[in-house]
Design a protein around this motif. Sequence first.
Motif, PDB file in Angstrom:
ATOM      1  N   LYS A 104       0.897  -0.676  -0.153  1.00  0.00           N
ATOM      2  CA  LYS A 104       0.259   0.381  -0.450  1.00  0.00           C
ATOM      3  C   LYS A 104       0.843   1.523   0.207  1.00  0.00           C
ATOM      4  N   LEU A 105       2.412   1.187   0.901  1.00  0.00           N
ATOM      5  CA  LEU A 105       3.146   2.190   0.742  1.00  0.00           C
ATOM      6  C   LEU A 105       3.527   2.657  -0.832  1.00  0.00           C
ATOM      7  N   GLN A 106       3.819   1.517  -1.099  1.00  0.00           N
ATOM      8  CA  GLN A 106       4.157   1.841  -2.120  1.00  0.00           C
ATOM      9  C   GLN A 106       4.042   2.149  -3.034  1.00  0.00           C
ATOM     10  N   TYR A 107       2.501   1.881  -3.266  1.00  0.00           N
ATOM     11  CA  TYR A 107       1.319   2.214  -4.054  1.00  0.00           C
ATOM     12  C   TYR A 107       1.620   3.491  -4.513  1.00  0.00           C
ATOM     13  N   GLU A 108       1.457   3.813  -2.930  1.00  0.00           N
ATOM     14  CA  GLU A 108       1.071   5.645  -3.036  1.00  0.00           C
ATOM     15  C   GLU A 108       2.211   6.070  -2.802  1.00  0.00           C
ATOM     16  N   ALA A 109       3.137   6.260  -2.767  1.00  0.00           N
ATOM     17  CA  ALA A 109       4.946   6.605  -3.404  1.00  0.00           C
ATOM     18  C   ALA A 109       4.829   7.296  -4.551  1.00  0.00           C
ATOM     19  N   SER A 110       4.672   5.880  -5.183  1.00  0.00           N
ATOM     20  CA  SER A 110       3.954   6.196  -6.689  1.00  0.00           C
ATOM     21  C   SER A 110       3.533   6.572  -7.317  1.00  0.00           C
ATOM     22  N   ILE A 111       2.317   7.320  -6.794  1.00  0.00           N
ATOM     23  CA  ILE A 111       1.098   8.124  -6.793  1.00  0.00           C
ATOM     24  C   ILE A 111       2.373   9.196  -6.583  1.00  0.00           C
ATOM     25  N   SER A 112       2.254   9.384  -5.253  1.00  0.00           N
ATOM     26  CA  SER A 112       3.002  10.801  -5.514  1.00  0.00           C
ATOM     27  C   SER A 112       4.271  11.396  -6.159  1.00  0.00           C
ATOM     28  N   GLU A 113       5.046  10.196  -6.261  1.00  0.00           N
ATOM     29  CA  GLU A 113       5.980  10.571  -7.434  1.00  0.00           C
ATOM     30  C   GLU A 113       5.395  10.788  -8.533  1.00  0.00           C
ATOM     31  N   LEU A 114       4.848  10.639  -8.909  1.00  0.00           N
ATOM     32  CA  LEU A 114       3.928  10.143 -10.574  1.00  0.00           C
ATOM     33  C   LEU A 114       3.602  12.156 -10.317  1.00  0.00           C
ATOM     34  N   GLN A 115       2.970  12.830  -9.843  1.00  0.00           N
ATOM     35  CA  GLN A 115       1.785  14.453  -9.175  1.00  0.00           C
ATOM     36  C   GLN A 115       3.232  15.315  -9.412  1.00  0.00           C
ATOM     37  N   VAL A 116       4.454  14.964  -8.025  1.00  0.00           N
ATOM     38  CA  VAL A 116       5.676  15.547  -8.383  1.00  0.00           C
ATOM     39  C   VAL A 116       5.807  15.567 -10.056  1.00  0.00           C
ATOM     40  N   LEU A 117       6.094  15.093 -10.440  1.00  0.00           N
ATOM     41  CA  LEU A 117       6.433  14.991 -11.991  1.00  0.00           C
ATOM     42  C   LEU A 117       5.927  15.736 -12.797  1.00  0.00           C
ATOM     43  N   GLU A 118       4.730  15.557 -12.982  1.00  0.00           N
ATOM     44  CA  GLU A 118       3.828  15.819 -13.507  1.00  0.00           C
ATOM     45  C   GLU A 118       3.787  17.716 -13.092  1.00  0.00           C
ATOM     46  N   LYS A 119       3.540  17.986 -11.560  1.00  0.00           N
ATOM     47  CA  LYS A 119       3.198  19.421 -10.856  1.00  0.00           C
ATOM     48  C   LYS A 119       5.092  20.265 -11.842  1.00  0.00           C
ATOM     49  N   SER A 120       5.875  19.096 -11.573  1.00  0.00           N
ATOM     50  CA  SER A 120       7.373  19.830 -12.110  1.00  0.00           C
ATOM     51  C   SER A 120       6.854  20.239 -13.523  1.00  0.00           C
ATOM     52  N   LEU A 121       6.425  19.379 -14.990  1.00  0.00           N
ATOM     53  CA  LEU A 121       6.204  19.484 -15.853  1.00  0.00           C
ATOM     54  C   LEU A 121       5.400  20.974 -15.914  1.00  0.00           C
ATOM     55  N   GLU A 122       4.597  20.957 -15.495  1.00  0.00           N
ATOM     56  CA  GLU A 122       3.998  22.244 -15.308  1.00  0.00           C
ATOM     57  C   GLU A 122       4.345  23.724 -14.740  1.00  0.00           C
ATOM     58  N   ASP A 123       4.766  23.174 -13.830  1.00  0.00           N
ATOM     59  CA  ASP A 123       5.861  24.661 -13.810  1.00  0.00           C
ATOM     60  C   ASP A 123       6.701  24.903 -14.708  1.00  0.00           C
ATOM     61  N   LEU A 124       7.480  23.815 -15.108  1.00  0.00           N
ATOM     62  CA  LEU A 124       8.492  24.012 -16.483  1.00  0.00           C
ATOM     63  C   LEU A 124       7.911  24.753 -17.346  1.00  0.00           C
ATOM     64  N   PHE A 125       6.496  24.287 -17.912  1.00  0.00           N
ATOM     65  CA  PHE A 125       5.886  24.853 -18.364  1.00  0.00           C
ATOM     66  C   PHE A 125       5.250  26.260 -18.389  1.00  0.00           C
ATOM     67  N   ILE A 126       5.096  26.547 -17.505  1.00  0.00           N
ATOM     68  CA  ILE A 126       5.166  27.621 -17.427  1.00  0.00           C
ATOM     69  C   ILE A 126       6.242  28.346 -17.211  1.00  0.00           C
ATOM     70  N   SER A 127       7.238  28.724 -16.870  1.00  0.00           N
ATOM     71  CA  SER A 127       8.667  28.986 -16.986  1.00  0.00           C
ATOM     72  C   SER A 127       9.259  29.341 -17.976  1.00  0.00           C
ATOM     73  N   VAL A 128       9.138  28.401 -18.818  1.00  0.00           N
ATOM     74  CA  VAL A 128       9.906  28.596 -20.731  1.00  0.00           C
ATOM     75  C   VAL A 128       8.541  28.799 -21.543  1.00  0.00           C
ATOM     76  N   GLN A 129       7.343  29.401 -20.721  1.00  0.00           N
ATOM     77  CA  GLN A 129       6.255  30.336 -21.994  1.00  0.00           C
ATOM     78  C   GLN A 129       6.716  31.564 -21.313  1.00  0.00           C
ATOM     79  N   LEU A 130       7.061  31.845 -19.766  1.00  0.00           N
ATOM     80  CA  LEU A 130       7.328  33.297 -20.078  1.00  0.00           C
ATOM     81  C   LEU A 130       8.461  33.413 -19.961  1.00  0.00           C
TER      82      LEU A 130
END
Length: 238
Positions: A104-130
């Motif tokens: 269960k912890l491994q599954y939740e950690a995987s979801i959290s890691e995916l969310q962090v990466l997706e947020k990083s990509l979103e922030d990167l898009f905002i930064s490079v677009q600016l």
Amino acid sequence: EYIVATKTEGFILKSYVKEGDEVDVGDPLFQLSGDVQSAQLDNALAQYNDALFKVSSESPQIKSLNTQIEQAKSQVDLDRKNYDRYSALIKTNAVSKLEFEKSKLQYEASISELQVLEKSLEDLFISVQLNLENAESQLKIQQDYYGDYFIKSAKKGEVLNVFKEQGELAKRGESLAKIGSGTTIAKLFIAEEDINHIKVGQKTKIALNTDKEKPVNAVVSKIYPAFDVAEQSFILEA
């Protein structure tokens, strides 16, 4: 008539017109030297192209994050299946509670890691677009500045005078040429005792010194209200 003036300073590299030439809107008139401005424009263009590349799918940062996200999605899918399997096994006591909690912890950690990466990509898009918008703005500014070295006609007309020759230095705000368009206007001087006999719209004939036998037909279009002391006359246009 209007005066063509410079917005910047530089030597006249090329003069495209001479007195008597007909010009249209946007026709080139003069080109001034601008080596420094040219270098700044090249630099702004390079920064813009770099910023444009960084927002594309070929950007190393974006490609790297997309690869990590795909790997993270695969890991989430794998950990979800493992968690589902342990969830079924725990009901029959086929696995220990500790093993179930670990899945269960491994599954939740995987979801959290995916969310962090997706947020990083979103922030990167905002930064490079600016960054792209800023680079585009700077490029536009430099293009406008550089455009000041290429002086073009603002209206259709005839080149009446050219004040600067090729090779001469043109300073900021200095007059380079005069361009006229529209119908011919005659400037007439009227004696004070005659002004009351003149009205706007009145037809008149004007005898030119160049051809006194053929008077020119005209219509009074404007009467200046003030008396011109220097000329000791009223002035009108026809």
